[in-house]
Design an enzyme around this catalytic site. Structure first.
Site, mmCIF file in Angstrom:
data_model
loop_
_atom_site.group_PDB
_atom_site.id
_atom_site.type_symbol
_atom_site.label_atom_id
_atom_site.label_comp_id
_atom_site.label_asym_id
_atom_site.label_seq_id
_atom_site.Cartn_x
_atom_site.Cartn_y
_atom_site.Cartn_z
ATOM 1 N N GLU A 5 0.889 -1.162 0.000
ATOM 2 C CA GLU A 5 0.000 0.000 0.000
ATOM 3 C C GLU A 5 0.919 1.200 0.000
ATOM 4 O OE1 GLU A 5 -1.763 2.683 0.453
ATOM 5 O OE2 GLU A 5 -2.914 2.344 2.287
ATOM 6 N N CYS A 40 -2.516 8.632 2.362
ATOM 7 C CA CYS A 40 -2.165 8.200 1.003
ATOM 8 C C CYS A 40 -3.267 8.609 0.034
ATOM 9 C CB CYS A 40 -1.936 6.704 0.971
ATOM 10 S SG CYS A 40 -3.163 5.794 1.885
HETATM 11 O O1 TXE Z 1 8.018 5.411 4.899
HETATM 12 P P1 TXE Z 1 8.854 4.101 4.846
HETATM 13 P P2 TXE Z 1 8.253 6.746 5.660
HETATM 14 C C1 TXE Z 1 5.082 8.000 1.782
HETATM 15 C C2 TXE Z 1 5.129 9.504 1.998
HETATM 16 C C3 TXE Z 1 6.326 9.674 2.862
HETATM 17 C C4 TXE Z 1 7.235 8.590 2.406
HETATM 18 C C5 TXE Z 1 8.222 8.112 3.423
HETATM 19 O O2 TXE Z 1 5.321 10.141 0.765
HETATM 20 O O3 TXE Z 1 6.963 10.921 2.673
HETATM 21 O O4 TXE Z 1 6.361 7.519 2.083
HETATM 22 O O5 TXE Z 1 7.569 7.773 4.647
HETATM 23 C C6 TXE Z 1 9.603 0.328 7.618
HETATM 24 N N1 TXE Z 1 12.456 -3.285 5.364
HETATM 25 N N2 TXE Z 1 4.149 7.347 2.655
HETATM 26 O O6 TXE Z 1 9.689 7.085 5.788
HETATM 27 O O7 TXE Z 1 10.327 4.363 4.905
HETATM 28 C C7 TXE Z 1 9.614 1.528 8.502
HETATM 29 O O8 TXE Z 1 10.287 1.243 9.710
HETATM 30 C C8 TXE Z 1 11.308 -3.404 6.075
HETATM 31 C C9 TXE Z 1 2.948 6.845 2.074
HETATM 32 O O9 TXE Z 1 7.516 6.611 6.916
HETATM 33 O O10 TXE Z 1 8.333 3.413 3.661
HETATM 34 C C10 TXE Z 1 8.136 1.800 8.667
HETATM 35 O O11 TXE Z 1 7.572 0.920 9.618
HETATM 36 N N3 TXE Z 1 10.696 -2.353 6.630
HETATM 37 C C11 TXE Z 1 2.266 5.876 2.940
HETATM 38 C C12 TXE Z 1 7.565 1.446 7.280
HETATM 39 O O12 TXE Z 1 8.549 0.611 6.687
HETATM 40 C C13 TXE Z 1 11.225 -1.132 6.446
HETATM 41 C C14 TXE Z 1 2.287 6.152 4.387
HETATM 42 C C15 TXE Z 1 7.300 2.644 6.389
HETATM 43 O O13 TXE Z 1 8.475 3.339 6.201
HETATM 44 C C16 TXE Z 1 12.420 -0.954 5.710
HETATM 45 C C17 TXE Z 1 3.522 6.695 4.834
HETATM 46 C C18 TXE Z 1 13.046 -2.103 5.158
HETATM 47 N N4 TXE Z 1 14.147 -2.027 4.435
HETATM 48 C C19 TXE Z 1 4.397 7.262 3.988
HETATM 49 N N5 TXE Z 1 12.712 0.371 5.699
HETATM 50 C C20 TXE Z 1 0.860 5.476 2.569
HETATM 51 N N6 TXE Z 1 0.717 4.554 1.623
HETATM 52 O O14 TXE Z 1 -0.099 5.881 3.175
HETATM 53 C C21 TXE Z 1 11.725 1.001 6.383
HETATM 54 N N7 TXE Z 1 10.845 0.097 6.853
#
Ligand code: TXE
Length: 559
Positions: free
Chosen positions: A244, A278
């Site tokens: 997602e 999102c």
């Molecule tokens: O997301 P991340 P972030 C978008 C929004 C935002 C950007 C970054 O544009 O600016 O994403 O947000 C875990 N292996 N959305 O930094 O990095 C991490 O610990 C496994 C859209 O928060 O994707 C966290 O629990 N897990 C979105 C989760 O992944 C890993 C909502 C999300 O982190 C990992 C939020 C790895 N290698 C942000 N690296 C929506 N769809 O609603 C990180 N994590």
């Protein structure tokens, strides 16, 4: 300013802060790789027992967890608000209420939704065959959510996974770990058997360890970049992943729309959760002739909103969840400015409200590092408020109209015709949700079907994630697979096909040994049986009989 995530390296803990005032919310351990691997092993053991519990028992426990949430609703809402910065009001309306609805729905209906189903197998049924599908749980479901809906997203997915007979491990976002732990506590208090739901805490590395530990399914919510990393790592174990990801969701307003409603919807759709959804409205396309009127209404309504600390009940716009997110918003607003768009209202960090709010000086600075930089963070943490910002004169060639902003900005662009509106809306790498505003419902439906997005609303905006019965997921780079609804439940089970031959008295015509008669029969299968027509298939019956007699004779002579 802090980078948003802080690790106390001495204690190996994540320190969680309130983005509205920098106050510490709590601390959680950073789960090591070994701890995560052990959690997956325990989860697998617990699955052996949990998978055979009855639907009635699962329903009882999920409903008990639901009761637990209701009995401490305000406490939970304050925790969500404190960790994420969102208004207390939204913690209830956009997190607690929808997930309670989802829990009761799947608690009551999963048994029916997963009941074994008979499949129509066409002409094979005439040969005495029947087929049915039985649904089995997968095993260990790993949930890796983001911070923007730290309660409802993991809790909803966990409830569905549990009802389907899986065990669950949640790795909450490092920005909202206390809310994640609360979910674990809710299930524990409800009496779910040990290790049926576990919460491991940490940053990306902990998430990566969970992926590496080969769970049976990964439900991920977050960025496109991390989604790709997870999909790649999961592929090593053939773990299937529901992704997602982000959105750049368009709202199309035609000149026949109810502008009063559309303007209120745009304000809520763009600014709720400080735009960190999102499915936020990130691009508004309005038909030229009503653009000025709609923009004026939106600006007036935006100017009337109160921004401040989320724990005040009359606050509509809270803090951003992290400094990194706020920087993206500043960068995008600057891009709009430089590209010639007009900032109608807002456009900068909101310092006014915070004048008399204590700003935390980082007392633990010497013992903490910024997870992002790895350097000692000796800075002062400021409240992370960005003014709700309305921008007119936006065009699709501006960078900020292409990249996900995830903040309280509402860029407005114009269009002349229906075709142009559809083209502009589809001009994006993302496709999560969209909305179409018109009094002409036929036009609304027509346009909706041409929009490349997983959910499209007509005269509604953003909220359908709250309808647990409906599927949620994106087209294009907005994701893969679905959460919620029947499609989401199907992601959490493996279908098993059971095929029975009720007339097992004669050999099948396609068995060995082959012969000239066999080949002739197979030609008949291709020409007649495969047409799906009983009448045409009847034409090959004599040939079929000849072939079966041949096989019977062969089998007898062999004996
Ligand atoms: O997301 P991340 P972030 C978008 C929004 C935002 C950007 C970054 O544009 O600016 O994403 O947000 C875990 N292996 N959305 O930094 O990095 C991490 O610990 C496994 C859209 O928060 O994707 C966290 O629990 N897990 C979105 C989760 O992944 C890993 C909502 C999300 O982190 C990992 C939020 C790895 N290698 C942000 N690296 C929506 N769809 O609603 C990180 N994590």
């Amino acid at each position: 300013m802090s980078a948003g995530v802080e690790i106390d390296t001495k204690q190996n803990q994540i320190i969680s802060f309130n983005p509205a005032n920098g106050a510490e919310v709590g601390r959680v351990p950073v789960s090591s790789k070994t701890a995560v691997t052990s959690a997956v092993c325990r989860s697998r053991d617990a699955f052996q027992m949990w998978k055979s519990t009855s639907f009635a028992e699962r329903r009882r426990l999920i409903m008990k967890a639901r009761d637990g949430i209701l009995s401490q609703m305000d406490e939970i809402a304050h925790l969500i608000s404190a960790e994420s910065g969102k208004p207390f009001a939204e913690a209830i309306s956009m997190e607690i209420a929808p997930v309670l609805d989802l829990m009761q729905y799947f608690a009551k209906h999963t048994e029916k939704l997963l009941r074994s189903t008979k499949i129509d197998i066409g002409l094979y049924a005439l040969l005495g065959r029947t087929s049915k599908i039985v649904y089995h749980p997968l095993g260990v479901v790993a949930i890796i959510p983001a911070w923007n809906y730290p309660f409802s997203i993991p809790l909803g997915e966990a409830s569905m996974a549990l009802m389907a007979g899986n065990t669950v491990i949640i790795k909450p976002s490092e920005l909202t770990p206390m809310v994640g732990q609360k979910i674990g506590e809710i299930f524990e208090k409800a009496g779910l058997p040990e290790n049926t739901v576990q919460v491991v805490t940490g940053e990306g590395r902990t998430g990566a360890a969970l992926v590496e530990a080969a769970p049976d399914k990964i439900m991920f919510t977050g960025s496109v970049a991390t989604g790709k990393k997870i999909a790649e790592a999961a592929a090593k174990n053939f773990t299937s992943v529901v992704l997602e990801l982000g959105g750049k969701d368009p709202m199309i307003v035609f000149d026949d729309a109810n502008l009063e409603l559309a303007s209120s919807a745009a304000v809520w759709g763009a600014f709720c959760n400080s735009g960190q959804s999102c499915s936020s409205v990130e691009r508004l396309y309005v038909q030229e002739s009503v653009a000025d009127k709609l923009t004026k209404l939106i600006v007036e309504k935006t100017c009337g909103l109160k921004q401040g600390s989320g724990d005040n009940e009359d606050v509509s716009i809270g803090a951003m969840s992290s400094e990194r997110q706020l920087k993206i918003v500043e960068d995008h607003v600057e891009d709009f400015r430089k590209s010639g768009a007009k900032i109608e209202t807002g456009g900068k960090q909101n310092a006014d409200w915070s004048a008399d709010t204590p700003v935390r000086t980082d007392a633990t600075a010497s013992a903490t590092t910024s997870a992002a930089s790895g350097e000692a963070d000796e800075s002062v943490r400021s409240p992370l408020f960005f003014q709700p910002t309305v921008i007119s004169g936006a065009t699709n060639d501006m960078r900020a109209m292409k990249e996900e902003t995830f903040g309280p900005t509402l860029p407005i662009a114009t269009f002349k015709t229906e075709e142009e509106a559809i083209k502009l809306a589809n001009d994006s790498e993302f496709g999560l949700t969209a909305s179409v505003w018109t009094r002409d419902i036929a036009k609304g439906n027509r346009v909706a079907e041409k929009i490349e997005a997983g959910s499209v609303c007509v005269n509604e905006v953003l909220y359908t994630h709250g309808i647990g019965q409906t599927p949620w997921g994106g087209f294009k780079n907005s994701g893969r697979g679905r959460t919620h609804g029947l499609a989401g439940l199907m992601e959490l089970v493996q279908p098993q096909h059971i095929h029975v031959n009720r007339l097992a008295i004669l050999p099948n015509a396609w068995w060995m040994p082959y012969s000239a008669t066999a080949v002739e029969t197979f030609r008949g299968f291709a020409k007649y049986f495969a047409s799906g027509s009983i009448r045409r298939t009847a034409m090959m019956l004599p040939l079929l009989q000849k072939r079966v007699r041949e096989l019977v004779r062969y089998n007898r002579s062999e004996r």
